[in-house]
Design an enzyme around this catalytic site. Structure first.
Site, PDB file in Angstrom:
ATOM      1  N   ASP A   1       0.674   3.608   2.458  1.00 26.14           N
ATOM      2  CA  ASP A   1       0.485   4.185   3.776  1.00 26.14           C
ATOM      3  C   ASP A   1      -0.675   5.176   3.691  1.00 26.14           C
ATOM      4  OD1 ASP A   1       1.573   3.942   6.464  1.00 26.14           O
ATOM      5  OD2 ASP A   1       2.137   6.037   6.290  1.00 26.14           O
TER       6      ASP A   1
ATOM      7  N   ASP B   1       0.844  -1.197   0.000  1.00 27.90           N
ATOM      8  CA  ASP B   1       0.000   0.000   0.000  1.00 27.90           C
ATOM      9  C   ASP B   1       0.876   1.243   0.000  1.00 27.90           C
ATOM     10  OD1 ASP B   1       0.289   1.062   2.998  1.00 27.90           O
ATOM     11  OD2 ASP B   1       0.219  -1.139   3.038  1.00 27.90           O
TER      12      ASP B   1
END
Length: 289
Positions: free
Chosen positions: A211, A209
């Site tokens: 973050d 991802d």
């Protein structure tokens, strides 16, 4: 010294495929129980040990992982080269979910973990200026490339305590001010302890991802992370499958001196050392004690 490959699997990676004569081995340590039994066997004829960092079924949070027991157990089994695979968030646009990063630096922001094998009664200080073994990191890069993984060499890993993900302010701080590349919750104190145990250590961040800093991706979505984890875990297994041909059979000492990290590191005079602590250090520091 014959090399033995150790692998610590992060979230989503709980086993290694293709091991010859696989066996889950229970290892007792003076630091308590490791995260799980250790899967031992041979891969393409090379001795290997695999430890799921969070335990099978993912029972340990980042803060409750028994890091000292894990490193001691692997050293006790004879591991010389330790590869850490872990799910991470990205602070860079070009480090996309599904990419791997062979990190070479860390910033430790953890605060609720035991970070050293040494302490009162036997004080030791090791250098972690360069916490990753260059030879082992290069092998991980080559293994990932051979597996067809989009991989990046070098980067700074921000180790946070967790278990919550970053706030937007924290994410911006780590990215824009500190210049970090990836963020995770488990490589510290793991890397420090591996250095104290005189193990060659390399870390491969498996990006899941962005973050919470990315303006077009929003906050971390756990459902998306889990979906990406599945693909990353399979890539991780493929990477591991290429390590034996790159590392197996080597008997030469590490050219970066990882195996001598404790030379001159213990400051407590022999007559002042705590016998109980020295006994606990048998696997980790027996060479110098």
């Amino acid at each position: 010294m014959t090399r033995m490959i150790g692998v610590i699997g992060g979230s989503g990676l709980y086993d290694v495929a293709g091991l010859e004569e696989p066996a889950w081995t229970r290892v007792e340590t003076p630091w308590g129980d490791p995260s799980d039994d250790i899967l031992t066997g041979r891969l393409d004829g090379v001795a290997m040990a695999f430890l799921p960092r969070h335990g099978r079924g993912h029972v340990h949070s980042p803060s409750s992982v028994p890091y000292r027991a894990n490193i001691d157990a692997l050293k006790r089994l004879g591991v010389t080269d330790l590869v850490s695979l872990s799910a991470c968030g990205s602070f860079r646009e070009d480090l996309e979910p599904g990419d791997f990063v062979v990190v070479d630096q860390f910033i430790d922001r953890t605060f609720a973990r035991e970070k050293s094998f040494f302490g009162e009664g036997c004080v030791g200080h090791v250098s972690v200026a360069h916490p990753v073994c260059g030879r082992l990191a290069a092998a991980c890069l080559e293994a990932a490339t051979a597996a067809g993984i989009r991989v990046h060499m070098g980067g700074t890993y921000l180790a946070m305590e967790g278990p919550q993900f970053s706030s937007l302010a924290e994410s911006r701080l780590y990215r824009e001010v500190w210049g970090c590349d990836v963020i995770g919750m488990t490589n510290m104190p793991e890397a420090k302890l591996a250095r104290e145990a005189e193990l060659c250590y390399a870390s491969v961040a498996m990006i899941t991802d962005y973050d919470s800093w990315h303006p077009h991706h929003g906050e971390v979505d756990i459902s998306q992370i889990v979906a990406t984890l599945t693909g990353n875990a399979e890539k991780g297994r493929q990477l591991v499958g290429h390590l034996p041909r790159l590392l197996g059979g080597r008997e030469a000492a590490c050219p970066h001196g990882c195996e001598h990290a404790l030379d001159n590191a213990i400051l407590t005079a022999p007559e002042k050392r705590d016998p109980a602590l020295v006994a606990r250090l048998d696997a980790v520091a027996g060479r110098v004690l």
